[in-house]
Enzyme design. Structure first.
Site, mmCIF file in Angstrom:
data_model
loop_
_atom_site.group_PDB
_atom_site.id
_atom_site.type_symbol
_atom_site.label_atom_id
_atom_site.label_comp_id
_atom_site.label_asym_id
_atom_site.label_seq_id
_atom_site.Cartn_x
_atom_site.Cartn_y
_atom_site.Cartn_z
ATOM 1 N N GLY A 11 0.824 -1.374 0.017
ATOM 2 C CA GLY A 11 0.202 -0.059 -0.035
ATOM 3 C C GLY A 11 0.693 1.313 0.067
ATOM 4 N N ASN A 13 1.271 2.898 -2.535
ATOM 5 C CA ASN A 13 0.689 3.963 -3.301
ATOM 6 C C ASN A 13 -0.572 4.392 -2.680
ATOM 7 O OD1 ASN A 13 2.014 4.179 -6.242
ATOM 8 N ND2 ASN A 13 2.223 1.743 -5.656
ATOM 9 N N MET A 95 -3.836 -6.821 -7.094
ATOM 10 C CA MET A 95 -3.494 -7.734 -7.859
ATOM 11 C C MET A 95 -4.293 -8.825 -8.362
ATOM 12 S SD MET A 95 -0.371 -7.022 -8.191
ATOM 13 C CE MET A 95 0.464 -7.933 -8.910
ATOM 14 N N ILE A 97 -7.318 -9.877 -11.509
ATOM 15 C CA ILE A 97 -7.962 -9.373 -12.638
ATOM 16 C C ILE A 97 -9.357 -9.300 -12.345
ATOM 17 C CG2 ILE A 97 -8.291 -10.008 -14.895
ATOM 18 C CD1 ILE A 97 -5.510 -11.365 -14.700
ATOM 19 N N ASN A 115 -6.398 2.310 -12.924
ATOM 20 C CA ASN A 115 -5.007 1.275 -12.459
ATOM 21 C C ASN A 115 -3.752 1.782 -12.614
ATOM 22 O OD1 ASN A 115 -4.219 -1.445 -11.540
ATOM 23 N ND2 ASN A 115 -3.498 -1.734 -13.457
ATOM 24 N N HIS A 117 0.057 0.773 -13.461
ATOM 25 C CA HIS A 117 0.760 -0.471 -13.763
ATOM 26 C C HIS A 117 2.514 -0.085 -13.929
ATOM 27 C CE1 HIS A 117 1.476 -4.167 -15.499
ATOM 28 N NE2 HIS A 117 2.164 -3.851 -16.736
ATOM 29 N N ASP A 157 -4.482 -4.396 -17.983
ATOM 30 C CA ASP A 157 -3.636 -3.259 -18.406
ATOM 31 C C ASP A 157 -3.378 -2.754 -19.645
ATOM 32 O OD1 ASP A 157 -1.133 -5.445 -16.286
ATOM 33 O OD2 ASP A 157 -2.581 -3.870 -15.663
HETATM 34 C C1 GRF Z 1 3.217 -1.403 -7.525
HETATM 35 O O1 GRF Z 1 4.538 -1.635 -8.309
HETATM 36 C C2 GRF Z 1 2.012 -1.418 -8.381
HETATM 37 O O2 GRF Z 1 2.290 -0.877 -9.514
HETATM 38 C C3 GRF Z 1 1.871 -2.884 -8.281
HETATM 39 O O3 GRF Z 1 2.184 -3.279 -7.020
HETATM 40 C C4 GRF Z 1 3.201 -2.807 -6.478
HETATM 41 C C5 GRF Z 1 2.932 -2.519 -5.014
HETATM 42 O O4 GRF Z 1 2.156 -1.517 -4.692
HETATM 43 N N1 GRF Z 1 0.579 -3.369 -8.977
HETATM 44 P P1 GRF Z 1 1.895 -0.902 -3.206
HETATM 45 O O5 GRF Z 1 3.078 -0.612 -2.472
HETATM 46 O O6 GRF Z 1 1.001 -2.046 -2.666
HETATM 47 O O7 GRF Z 1 0.885 0.350 -3.461
#
Ligand code: GRF
Length: 202
Positions: A11, A13, A95, A97, A115, A117, A157
């Site tokens: 998390g 992001n 993660m 789909i 999303n 990517h 994606d």
């Molecule tokens: C990131 O590279 C994201 O783009 C991918 O999972 C990774 C982990 O992201 N889908 P986060 O730290 O859980 O936000």
């Protein structure tokens, strides 16, 4: 405007989105498909409601039919999201789909999804994109990679990009260092892309 954020892991992001909440958006809810996702702690620390939407109960309901399990998972995820009435759904390190069982009801409800990517459009769709880009660079097949924010469609994606950030790759750079550089760019892109998506809707 309110957003619902979908996560599966650390998390980082989500954290960027939390740290940049303001007049542009507020995070109304975080949904994780993994109960151990550290992102759930990050949401709790920010007093953001969370819920877990995990595949296991659906597999128990359809022990011999994984596609039925996934269809039910997706249907009920859409239902949960519709009840939250967000202006936008942000998949940030999500993660799983999403099939049309989830995307169609949300489309009909007028709830768009974006999303993040960690690759350039069409370059390394799917999982392990950073590792695959690193390998391709070692083989001299590419010289740059990046990350993008795109609208979510049924094709993994492949939705139209809203925002693309390119990263020049460096010889001798380790995979860890490349990954760190990509993540720091992601943390900017996820906030910028969310604001762009919300502006797009207005
Ligand atoms: C990131 O590279 C994201 O783009 C991918 O999972 C990774 C982990 O992201 N889908 P986060 O730290 O859980 O936000």
């Amino acid at each position: 405007p309110s957003i619902v954020v979908l996560i599966s892991g650390s998390g980082s992001n989500l954290q960027a989105l939390v740290d940049n909440q303001g007049s542009d958006y507020k995070i109304s809810h975080v949904i994780s498909n993994k109960k151990a996702a550290y992102g759930l702690e990050r949401a709790a620390k920010a007093s953001i409601p969370t819920s877990i939407h995990n595949i296991v109960p659906y597999k128990k309901r359809h022990p011999d039919d994984v596609s039925a399990a996934r269809a039910d998972f997706d249907k009920e995820l859409a239902q949960k999201i519709k009840e939250l009435k967000p202006d936008l759904v942000v998949c940030a390190g999500w993660m799983h789909i999403l099939s049309s069982e989830c995307l169609r009801p949300l489309r009909e409800a007028g709830i768009p999804l974006i999303n993040l990517h960690p690759a350039l459009p069409g370059a390394f769709d799917g999982a392990h994109a950073i590792d695959r880009a690193y390998d391709a660079f070692q083989k001299g097949e590419i010289t740059k990679t990046g990350c993008m924010i795109h609208w979510v469609i049924e094709e993994v994606d492949r939705g139209e990009p809203l925002l693309i950030k390119e990263i020049e790759m460096k010889k001798e750079e380790s995979l860890d260092d490349l990954e760190a550089r990509i993540h720091s760019v992601e943390h900017v892109a996820i906030v910028e892309g969310t604001k762009m998506a919300l502006a797009h809707r207005a």
